[in-house]
Design a protein around this motif. Sequence first.
Motif, PDB file in Angstrom:
ATOM      1  N   GLY A 190       0.803  -1.228   0.000  1.00 57.90           N
ATOM      2  CA  GLY A 190       0.000   0.000   0.000  1.00 57.90           C
ATOM      3  C   GLY A 190       0.831   1.271   0.000  1.00 57.90           C
ATOM      4  N   GLY A 191       0.126   2.394   0.155  1.00 64.66           N
ATOM      5  CA  GLY A 191       0.802   3.686   0.224  1.00 64.66           C
ATOM      6  C   GLY A 191       1.748   3.717   1.426  1.00 64.66           C
ATOM      7  N   ARG A 192       1.295   3.099   2.482  1.00 70.63           N
ATOM      8  CA  ARG A 192       2.050   3.153   3.730  1.00 70.63           C
ATOM      9  C   ARG A 192       3.447   2.561   3.634  1.00 70.63           C
ATOM     10  NH1 ARG A 192       0.836   4.265   9.068  1.00 70.63           N
ATOM     11  NH2 ARG A 192      -1.254   5.082   9.216  1.00 70.63           N
ATOM     12  N   PHE A 194       5.980   4.973   2.469  1.00 69.37           N
ATOM     13  CA  PHE A 194       6.480   5.958   3.441  1.00 69.37           C
ATOM     14  C   PHE A 194       7.841   5.509   3.984  1.00 69.37           C
ATOM     15  CE2 PHE A 194       1.803   6.977   4.886  1.00 69.37           C
ATOM     16  CZ  PHE A 194       1.544   7.518   3.640  1.00 69.37           C
ATOM     17  N   TRP A 239      -1.620  11.969   5.974  1.00 76.06           N
ATOM     18  CA  TRP A 239      -0.772  11.013   5.246  1.00 76.06           C
ATOM     19  C   TRP A 239       0.636  11.536   5.045  1.00 76.06           C
ATOM     20  CZ3 TRP A 239      -2.598   6.571   6.000  1.00 76.06           C
ATOM     21  CH2 TRP A 239      -3.958   6.347   6.000  1.00 76.06           C
ATOM     22  N   CYS A 287       2.329  15.396  -0.627  1.00 81.16           N
ATOM     23  CA  CYS A 287       1.151  14.552  -0.869  1.00 81.16           C
ATOM     24  C   CYS A 287       0.231  15.431  -1.713  1.00 81.16           C
ATOM     25  CB  CYS A 287       0.496  14.157   0.452  1.00 81.16           C
ATOM     26  SG  CYS A 287      -0.991  13.184   0.201  1.00 81.16           S
ATOM     27  N   THR A 304      -6.596  13.319   1.165  1.00 79.57           N
ATOM     28  CA  THR A 304      -7.838  12.547   1.101  1.00 79.57           C
ATOM     29  C   THR A 304      -8.772  12.796   2.288  1.00 79.57           C
ATOM     30  OG1 THR A 304      -6.227  10.881   0.376  1.00 79.57           O
ATOM     31  CG2 THR A 304      -8.529  10.266   0.269  1.00 79.57           C
ATOM     32  N   ASP A 325       3.305  11.642  -3.253  1.00 87.98           N
ATOM     33  CA  ASP A 325       2.308  10.605  -2.996  1.00 87.98           C
ATOM     34  C   ASP A 325       1.041  11.071  -3.718  1.00 87.98           C
ATOM     35  OD1 ASP A 325       0.270   9.026  -2.029  1.00 87.98           O
ATOM     36  OD2 ASP A 325       0.606   9.479   0.095  1.00 87.98           O
ATOM     37  N   SER A 357      -1.632   9.040  -4.247  1.00 84.16           N
ATOM     38  CA  SER A 357      -2.567   7.919  -4.061  1.00 84.16           C
ATOM     39  C   SER A 357      -4.005   8.295  -4.384  1.00 84.16           C
ATOM     40  CB  SER A 357      -2.511   7.401  -2.624  1.00 84.16           C
ATOM     41  OG  SER A 357      -1.254   6.828  -2.386  1.00 84.16           O
ATOM     42  N   ALA A 396      -1.058   4.308  -4.201  1.00 83.58           N
ATOM     43  CA  ALA A 396      -1.770   3.061  -3.911  1.00 83.58           C
ATOM     44  C   ALA A 396      -2.911   2.955  -4.920  1.00 83.58           C
ATOM     45  CB  ALA A 396      -2.313   3.084  -2.480  1.00 83.58           C
ATOM     46  N   GLN A 437      -6.019   1.617  -4.942  1.00 81.86           N
ATOM     47  CA  GLN A 437      -7.448   1.380  -4.660  1.00 81.86           C
ATOM     48  C   GLN A 437      -8.370   2.591  -4.813  1.00 81.86           C
ATOM     49  OE1 GLN A 437      -4.916   0.985  -2.515  1.00 81.86           O
ATOM     50  NE2 GLN A 437      -5.341   1.777  -0.503  1.00 81.86           N
ATOM     51  N   LYS A 438      -7.887   3.638  -5.499  1.00 79.08           N
ATOM     52  CA  LYS A 438      -8.776   4.782  -5.743  1.00 79.08           C
ATOM     53  C   LYS A 438      -8.966   4.937  -7.258  1.00 79.08           C
ATOM     54  CE  LYS A 438      -6.716   6.487  -1.579  1.00 79.08           C
ATOM     55  NZ  LYS A 438      -7.700   6.366  -0.514  1.00 79.08           N
TER      56      LYS A 438
HETATM   57  N1  PMP Z   1      -1.584   8.272   0.918  1.00 79.66           N
HETATM   58  C1  PMP Z   1      -2.800   8.804   0.712  1.00 79.66           C
HETATM   59  C2  PMP Z   1      -2.906  10.136   0.040  1.00 79.66           C
HETATM   60  C3  PMP Z   1      -3.949   8.113   1.079  1.00 79.66           C
HETATM   61  O1  PMP Z   1      -5.163   8.642   0.866  1.00 79.66           O
HETATM   62  C4  PMP Z   1      -3.812   6.840   1.704  1.00 79.66           C
HETATM   63  C5  PMP Z   1      -5.003   6.008   2.117  1.00 79.66           C
HETATM   64  N2  PMP Z   1      -6.227   6.459   1.912  1.00 79.66           N
HETATM   65  C6  PMP Z   1      -2.527   6.343   1.923  1.00 79.66           C
HETATM   66  C7  PMP Z   1      -1.442   7.091   1.511  1.00 79.66           C
HETATM   67  C8  PMP Z   1      -2.323   5.011   2.583  1.00 79.66           C
HETATM   68  O2  PMP Z   1      -2.613   4.014   1.674  1.00 79.66           O
HETATM   69  P1  PMP Z   1      -2.697   2.469   2.072  1.00 79.66           P
HETATM   70  O3  PMP Z   1      -3.937   2.273   2.881  1.00 79.66           O
HETATM   71  O4  PMP Z   1      -2.722   1.769   0.745  1.00 79.66           O
HETATM   72  O5  PMP Z   1      -1.465   2.148   2.843  1.00 79.66           O
END
Ligand code: PMP
Length: 365
Positions: free
Chosen positions: A72-74, A77, A99, A150, A154, A174, A176, A195, A197-198
């Motif tokens: 994921g995005g995390r 980091f 984030w 970022c 979000t 980032d 995402s 990431a 999933q959006k």
């Molecule tokens: N960065 C942003 C801008 C996000 O909106 C999010 C999750 N909504 C994340 C990072 C974290 O993503 P993940 O849940 O895939 O780790």
Amino acid sequence: MINFNAGPAALPFEVKLKIQQDLLDYEKSGCSVLELPHRGTLIQELITKTSDLLQSLMNLPDHYQILWMQGGGRLQFHTLPLNFLTAAQKAGYIISGHWSKQAYLEALKLGDASIISSSEALNYQSLPSLDNLTKAMDHNSTQWAYLHYCSNNTIYGTQFNEFKSFENVPLVADMSSDILSRDIDYSQFDLIYAAAQKNLGIAGITMVAVKEEFLNQAANHLPDILSYKSYSRTNSTVNTPAVFAILTTFRMLEWLHRKGMDYVFQENLYKAQMIYQFLDRSLLFEAIADEGSRSFTTVCFRLKNRSLQQTEEVLTYLQKEELLFLAGHRTIGGFRAGMYNAISIAEVEHLVQTLDHYEKSYFLL
Ligand code: PMP
């Protein structure tokens, strides 16, 4: 049902239909895409064509590479400073929300990270000022590993349009929650991660677009699973890739390609204008983000009277109209509409009309 969730987000109906077929028989192989060997030709080709299509939709020149990672995005980091922040350097972070703060805190665990500007004291309702960026970064003795933004926040519904940088400092973002949503020059960045999933599909993969010159500077002796160079060397097959998530992204990118990115950008602009125009003339609702900082992808709004009970009532009213997942993030409350590419103009129209009906009936009471 219309899904305004901030992520996992709505998928276009055509994409869902296509991946349903792929689940039964992928490319006439007689096998489900879930069963095919990941080092076989079909899946290796799928990864390559997904990367190529994304690179072309982002208008990125040949000296960029697209990588597909997990976590994921995390995990980015952590992976970003792990690969690029050396003991002699500092990493700069623009803190515009939860984030980016998390990204900064992860970098601090690995090395010297510094806050260049922050809007935390404003509850992230505005973007941080970039006016003093040069002053904050202009120390002769400091070597900067990168500057991190970022692009779309979000949780708060703010979004950068301009990414100020400091000379010769690699620029990282980032993206995402707003990748492929608007007309922006992606080649101003040395590395972008998002990431999936959006706007890119489903959870399970994270896209990394990296300039080769920057990639060459990444650390060499890292665990393969966390090394950008290893993903680059192996066509993102360091281990078994998340094939179904990659396939979904490919079908999403095909769908975007068919629509045309310019058309998608115009639609997104129109959707955002429609809802902000309503909020600006409403007597009951208001946008949360300050005007110059508003996101065109994530629209956060609230009742002017901030009543929690009435917020619940509005959410129930929206739900009866099949408008789902519009509650704001638990830390700020109110409402949030994730208006990703799969959300159509007609769906946003329906949301605006329903809010308008609620408002009219409320004042008639
Ligand atoms: N960065 C942003 C801008 C996000 O909106 C999010 C999750 N909504 C994340 C990072 C974290 O993503 P993940 O849940 O895939 O780790």
